[in-house]
Motif scaffolding. Structure first.
Motif, PDB file in Angstrom:
ATOM      1  N   VAL A 377       2.106   7.932  -9.124  1.00 41.28           N
ATOM      2  CA  VAL A 377       2.142   8.100  -7.672  1.00 41.28           C
ATOM      3  C   VAL A 377       1.178   9.208  -7.271  1.00 41.28           C
ATOM      4  N   THR A 378       0.346   8.922  -6.297  1.00 37.94           N
ATOM      5  CA  THR A 378      -0.604   9.907  -5.774  1.00 37.94           C
ATOM      6  C   THR A 378      -0.245  10.235  -4.335  1.00 37.94           C
ATOM      7  N   TYR A 379      -0.221  11.526  -4.010  1.00 43.34           N
ATOM      8  CA  TYR A 379       0.140  11.972  -2.673  1.00 43.34           C
ATOM      9  C   TYR A 379      -1.100  12.475  -1.937  1.00 43.34           C
ATOM     10  N   ALA A 380      -1.118  12.250  -0.618  1.00 41.38           N
ATOM     11  CA  ALA A 380      -2.269  12.698   0.181  1.00 41.38           C
ATOM     12  C   ALA A 380      -1.830  12.906   1.621  1.00 41.38           C
ATOM     13  N   ILE A 381      -2.595  13.764   2.335  1.00 40.08           N
ATOM     14  CA  ILE A 381      -2.443  13.920   3.780  1.00 40.08           C
ATOM     15  C   ILE A 381      -3.437  12.976   4.434  1.00 40.08           C
ATOM     16  N   THR A 382      -2.951  12.093   5.314  1.00 40.49           N
ATOM     17  CA  THR A 382      -3.848  11.110   5.924  1.00 40.49           C
ATOM     18  C   THR A 382      -4.261  11.469   7.341  1.00 40.49           C
ATOM     19  N   SER A 383      -3.502  12.318   8.026  1.00 40.59           N
ATOM     20  CA  SER A 383      -3.901  12.740   9.370  1.00 40.59           C
ATOM     21  C   SER A 383      -3.075  13.952   9.799  1.00 40.59           C
ATOM     22  N   GLY A 384      -3.553  14.622  10.844  1.00 41.36           N
ATOM     23  CA  GLY A 384      -2.811  15.723  11.448  1.00 41.36           C
ATOM     24  C   GLY A 384      -3.007  17.083  10.800  1.00 41.36           C
ATOM     25  N   ASN A 385      -3.880  17.163   9.788  1.00 40.98           N
ATOM     26  CA  ASN A 385      -4.066  18.436   9.080  1.00 40.98           C
ATOM     27  C   ASN A 385      -5.146  19.266   9.793  1.00 40.98           C
ATOM     28  N   THR A 386      -4.797  19.782  10.962  1.00 35.97           N
ATOM     29  CA  THR A 386      -5.723  20.556  11.782  1.00 35.97           C
ATOM     30  C   THR A 386      -6.302  21.733  11.001  1.00 35.97           C
ATOM     31  N   ASN A 387      -7.627  21.840  11.011  1.00 34.56           N
ATOM     32  CA  ASN A 387      -8.340  22.926  10.334  1.00 34.56           C
ATOM     33  C   ASN A 387      -8.082  22.971   8.822  1.00 34.56           C
ATOM     34  N   SER A 388      -7.568  21.850   8.267  1.00 28.75           N
ATOM     35  CA  SER A 388      -7.244  21.800   6.828  1.00 28.75           C
ATOM     36  C   SER A 388      -6.299  22.939   6.448  1.00 28.75           C
ATOM     37  N   ASP A 389      -5.324  23.215   7.337  1.00 29.48           N
ATOM     38  CA  ASP A 389      -4.419  24.341   7.123  1.00 29.48           C
ATOM     39  C   ASP A 389      -3.389  24.087   6.026  1.00 29.48           C
ATOM     40  N   PHE A 390      -3.225  22.823   5.597  1.00 21.15           N
ATOM     41  CA  PHE A 390      -2.189  22.507   4.615  1.00 21.15           C
ATOM     42  C   PHE A 390      -2.773  21.761   3.420  1.00 21.15           C
ATOM     43  N   THR A 391      -2.081  21.895   2.291  1.00 23.18           N
ATOM     44  CA  THR A 391      -2.431  21.188   1.059  1.00 23.18           C
ATOM     45  C   THR A 391      -1.188  20.451   0.575  1.00 23.18           C
ATOM     46  N   PHE A 392      -1.375  19.196   0.127  1.00 28.34           N
ATOM     47  CA  PHE A 392      -0.276  18.379  -0.393  1.00 28.34           C
ATOM     48  C   PHE A 392      -0.544  18.161  -1.881  1.00 28.34           C
ATOM     49  N   THR A 393       0.286  18.723  -2.738  1.00 30.92           N
ATOM     50  CA  THR A 393       0.007  18.727  -4.175  1.00 30.92           C
ATOM     51  C   THR A 393       0.431  17.427  -4.847  1.00 30.92           C
ATOM     52  N   ALA A 394       0.020  17.293  -6.094  1.00 33.12           N
ATOM     53  CA  ALA A 394       0.371  16.109  -6.887  1.00 33.12           C
ATOM     54  C   ALA A 394       1.871  16.012  -7.115  1.00 33.12           C
ATOM     55  N   ALA A 395       2.582  17.133  -6.988  1.00 37.06           N
ATOM     56  CA  ALA A 395       4.041  17.145  -7.160  1.00 37.06           C
ATOM     57  C   ALA A 395       4.773  16.892  -5.853  1.00 37.06           C
ATOM     58  N   GLY A 396       4.014  16.635  -4.758  1.00 39.41           N
ATOM     59  CA  GLY A 396       4.647  16.361  -3.476  1.00 39.41           C
ATOM     60  C   GLY A 396       5.015  17.600  -2.688  1.00 39.41           C
TER      61      GLY A 396
END
Length: 465
Positions: A377-396
């Motif tokens: 399973v691969t996790y990703a942010i697809t929208s709404g991450n204004t200014n790239s302020d957040f990171t979504f890790t491989a562990a969720g």
């Protein structure tokens, strides 16, 4: 405790010192004592939106009610002034899920109590459809079979179902088999009666009689004027299917080639089953929970108030009967496979982050619960991450990105959409997503204290002036 904080606590205590304890008095049979209560209710399965499931009452009458964060399973219900109703586009279906546990908080600030309600879904006998339309040739004689109409959710070996119909003058249903025929001594003619409507009732009379409510269906019979009069069903349009038997004939066996995603909504098409010479179609068996319906054109769609769930029912084995104006019917024995869609714990999360939250501060962990064994399973942010302020890790884990600090004055609200995809072998599930709504500011009780503190400070300044 500082002087100001202590003063605020005393102020709150004085304000609410006379508040009465919350005592739950309903639903009927509620048990417990202030703080913790329990109750059980039984509700007949239903797909009627806004149907009342049960009502919560408490003393004092100023008590307000709300579900706890995880107290409304599957978001199946709504609660308003203590009345718990079935939510829009939801259904209670015993065959899919037989019980729900609700947790409700009753609040008379600062007092509160929690009520846990266990709801058991009881059975209602269900036909494959709520209404059928049939056309028969002019001059159809006594004993001619109009169709077979039986329920799909009787418990084998336990339930004994009997059928009756009304009116039963020209059409009569067999009590044991559900076969509807032209009554003895009758002939259906368009000159006498152009059509009939009869209601068939299924009554559960076996050892489980108390657990099943009666079910009904409507059969509309048109006499004469049928398209293709005299024709039998001769074959099926086979393109949507992978067949194992009966190719080119009126009776086929196989499966629907394309799997159906579990997240389709009512009204969406699953597949089409079209037969040459057919004027009507019926799903005669295998439609567990009556989740599907078939149109006069052979289009199979998800029924109103129904849903598919791969984890509960990964496949259906349907028998679809195509009826001609007269002559022999056609039968399609089809397996419909449901495709898994990755699911997070909830479709939306609401989070408050403190103003000034720094890099690597965790917002929350959001992982899927139904991935295929052996798949990655691969996790990703697809929208709404204004200014790239957040990171979504491989562990969720969703967290504040390196080099970032959340600032309310810059961005007070984020709506971050997260996605999960499968790869590797086997990878059989479709992409899943959830939304995390993040508010940046002063969170929780500290927000109340801060507000009271600022208010008190303003009062002190004004008095001093």
């Amino acid at each position: 405790m500082s002087g100001l904080t202590g003063f605020l606590v005393m102020l709150c205590m004085l304000q609410y010192s006379d508040a009465a304890a919350v005592i739950f008095t309903g639903p009927a049979g509620v048990a417990g004592s202030p703080g913790v209560y329990t109750a059980t209710v039984n509700v007949v399965e239903t797909s009627v939106e806004t149907a009342t499931l049960f009502t919560v009452t408490a003393t004092p009458d100023t008590t307000t009610f709300a579900f706890t964060d995880n107290g409304n399973p599957d978001s199946i219900a709504t609660i308003t002034d203590g009345v718990v109703k079935l939510a829009a586009s939801k259904t209670l279906d015993k065959e899919t899920k037989s019980s729900y546990t609700f947790t409700i908080t009753g609040t008379n600030a600062p007092e509160s109590s929690t009520l846990t309600v266990t709801l058991t879904v009881t059975n209602k006998l269900e036909f494959a459809k709520t209404s059928y339309a049939v056309c028969v040739a002019d001059g159809t004689v006594e004993g001619t079979v109009i169709g077979t109409y039986t329920v799909v959710d009787a418990v084998s070996g336990t339930d004994t179902v009997t059928y009756s119909n009304a009116p039963a003058t020209d059409l009569i249903v067999d009590a044991a088999t559900g076969v509807l025929k032209v009554a003895t001594g009758k002939t259906l003619t368009s000159a006498t009666t152009g059509g009939y409507i009869t209601i068939i009732t299924a009554d559960q009379t076996g050892t489980n009689a108390a657990a099943s409510a009666d079910g009904t269906t409507e059969v509309k019979v048109t006499v004469g004027g049928c398209s293709g009069t005299g024709a039998s069903v001769t074959g099926w349009t086979e393109a949507p299917f992978t067949l194992t038997n009966g190719q080119g004939t009126a009776t086929i066996t196989g499966s629907v080639t394309i799997k159906v995603a579990e997240n389709i909504v009512p009204g969406d098409t699953l597949f089409s089953a079209v037969a040459a010479g057919a004027i009507s179609y019926t799903i005669t068996s295998g439609n567990t929970g009556s989740v599907m319906q078939i149109s006069a054109a052979g289009v199979v769609t998800l029924a109103a108030g129904k849903s598919l769930d791969f984890e509960t029912t990964p496949s259906y084995t349907l028998v679809i009967t195509a009826t001609g104006a007269s002559g022999s019917p056609g039968v399609a024995n089809l397996t419909v496979n449901i495709k898994n869609v990755l699911e997070f714990g909830k479709t939306q999360y609401d989070v408050c982050m403190a103003d000034g939250s720094t890099a690597d501060t965790t917002v929350g962990t959001y992982t899927v619960k139904d991935n295929t064994g052996g798949a990655t399973v691969t996790y990703a942010i697809t929208s709404g991450n204004t200014n790239s302020d957040f990171t979504f890790t491989a562990a969720g884990e969703l967290k504040v990105s390196t080099g970032k600090t959340l600032a309310q004055k810059t961005t007070e609200q984020y709506t971050v959409v997260l996605a999960a995809t499968e790869s590797g072998s086997p990878a059989v599930a479709d992409l899943g997503s959830t939304t995390v709504s993040i508010t940046v500011g002063t969170c929780g009780c500290s927000a109340v204290a801060a507000t009271l503190g600022l208010t008190l400070l303003a009062v002190v300044v004004a008095v001093s002036a």
